[in-house]
Design an enzyme around this catalytic site. Structure first.
Site, PDB file in Angstrom:
ATOM      1  N   ARG A  79       0.843  -1.206   0.000  1.00 37.96           N
ATOM      2  CA  ARG A  79       0.000   0.000   0.000  1.00 37.96           C
ATOM      3  C   ARG A  79       0.879   1.259   0.000  1.00 37.96           C
ATOM      4  NH1 ARG A  79      -2.149  -3.890  -0.231  1.00 37.96           N
ATOM      5  NH2 ARG A  79      -2.116  -3.201  -2.393  1.00 37.96           N
ATOM      6  N   THR A  92     -17.333   8.849   1.175  1.00 35.70           N
ATOM      7  CA  THR A  92     -17.499   7.838   2.225  1.00 35.70           C
ATOM      8  C   THR A  92     -18.967   7.565   2.454  1.00 35.70           C
ATOM      9  OG1 THR A  92     -17.182   7.318   4.575  1.00 35.70           O
ATOM     10  CG2 THR A  92     -17.296   9.649   3.993  1.00 35.70           C
ATOM     11  N   SER A  93     -19.298   6.297   2.677  1.00 38.90           N
ATOM     12  CA  SER A  93     -20.684   5.919   2.971  1.00 38.90           C
ATOM     13  C   SER A  93     -21.006   6.093   4.448  1.00 38.90           C
ATOM     14  CB  SER A  93     -20.920   4.462   2.564  1.00 38.90           C
ATOM     15  OG  SER A  93     -20.027   3.611   3.270  1.00 38.90           O
ATOM     16  N   HIS A 150      -8.119   6.685  11.185  1.00 38.75           N
ATOM     17  CA  HIS A 150      -7.685   5.287  11.077  1.00 38.75           C
ATOM     18  C   HIS A 150      -6.176   5.131  10.961  1.00 38.75           C
ATOM     19  CE1 HIS A 150     -11.991   4.307   9.525  1.00 38.75           C
ATOM     20  NE2 HIS A 150     -11.933   4.483  10.832  1.00 38.75           N
ATOM     21  N   GLN A 156     -11.032   9.211   6.971  1.00 40.07           N
ATOM     22  CA  GLN A 156     -10.894   7.781   7.257  1.00 40.07           C
ATOM     23  C   GLN A 156      -9.745   7.187   6.448  1.00 40.07           C
ATOM     24  OE1 GLN A 156     -15.307   7.454   6.377  1.00 40.07           O
ATOM     25  NE2 GLN A 156     -15.125   5.814   7.863  1.00 40.07           N
ATOM     26  N   ASN A 157      -9.165   7.985   5.567  1.00 40.87           N
ATOM     27  CA  ASN A 157      -8.074   7.502   4.719  1.00 40.87           C
ATOM     28  C   ASN A 157      -6.756   7.500   5.487  1.00 40.87           C
ATOM     29  OD1 ASN A 157      -9.972   7.400   2.687  1.00 40.87           O
ATOM     30  ND2 ASN A 157      -9.375   9.368   1.812  1.00 40.87           N
ATOM     31  N   VAL A 158      -5.903   6.566   5.141  1.00 39.16           N
ATOM     32  CA  VAL A 158      -4.595   6.488   5.796  1.00 39.16           C
ATOM     33  C   VAL A 158      -3.485   7.072   4.925  1.00 39.16           C
ATOM     34  CG1 VAL A 158      -5.240   4.511   7.225  1.00 39.16           C
ATOM     35  CG2 VAL A 158      -4.205   4.105   4.976  1.00 39.16           C
TER      36      VAL A 158
END
Length: 235
Positions: free
Chosen positions: A56, A176-177, A104, A86-88
């Site tokens: 990644r 994002t959901s 996260h 929420q993305n890294v």
């Protein structure tokens, strides 16, 4: 100065070539969550987990912020902007966003496997040193691990994120959901009466009773449309 709080997810980085986890063809279909995103998976096979995040990280090094990231960063010229992601990945920062909360974790950091949140042992990785190998040690002598919040672990930044949302004059949800808790609960902290915009090419149910302004577009097109809306008529 109005305070815009943006909740971003995988769809924000998809246009930069970062593979999503949950969508059809996403990473979780190839790599079961239990194997690569839990403390138990790391304990069973640390080499596999390290290899997964090294892949990644290698992908991220060749990725670039997209127009959506850049438009969002540019809003800081006229607004106070807080990004809760929420993305890294680090694409928000690379685009120029100055206030970013990573719920996260951060892919370009490594930490102690004994106490992942101990700031003394959190290390920045770089383009020259981006791999974590079996046998690499943190300052406390434990195996280095990715600075990622895995399933089953607490989310240390959720309190700070909730405070930002509670201060917002405008909330934007993009890519994002919001179906993963505790991030999914953040909209409940938004003050009553403020506008909430949702940018996503697909229909998303956010699970709140308040009005939501939908922009059914991808991240870049949606951010461009949002910028025009925020500027208002005649500007």
């Amino acid at each position: 100065m109005k305070h815009i709080v943006v909740l971003s997810g995988a769809g924000m980085s998809a246009e930069s070539g970062i593979r999503t986890f949950r969508d059809t063809g996403g990473l979780w279909e190839k790599y079961p969550v239990e194997q690569v995103a839990t403390p138990e998976g790391f304990a069973r096979n640390p080499e596999r987990v390290l290899r997964f995040y090294n892949e990644r990280r290698k992908q991220l090094l060749s990725a670039k912020p997209n127009r959506g990231h850049e438009i969002l960063a540019g809003l800081e010229a006229d607004f106070r902007v807080s990004v809760i992601t929420q993305n890294v990945d680090n694409l928000h920062e690379r685009a120029g966003s100055s206030d970013v909360i990573h719920l996260h974790g951060e892919l370009m950091k490594a930490c102690s496997s004994r106490d992942p949140q101990d700031p003394r042992y959190i290390e920045e990785l770089s383009a020259d040193r981006w791999e974590i190998r079996l046998g690499d040690r943190a300052g406390d002598g434990s195996q280095l691990r990715p600075f990622i919040v895995w399933f089953g672990e607490s989310v240390p930044e959720i309190g700070r994120a909730a405070e930002r949302v509670a201060e917002a004059d405008v909330v934007v949800v993009v890519g994002t959901s919001l179906n993963v808790y505790p991030a999914a609960g953040l909209l409940h902290y938004a003050p009553a009466g403020i506008p909430v915009y949702l940018i996503d090419p697909n229909e998303v149910q956010v699970g709140i009773s308040r009005p939501v302004h939908y922009l059914c577009k991808g991240a870049s097109e949606g951010m461009a449309a949002l910028k025009e809306l925020l500027a208002g008529p005649g500007e």
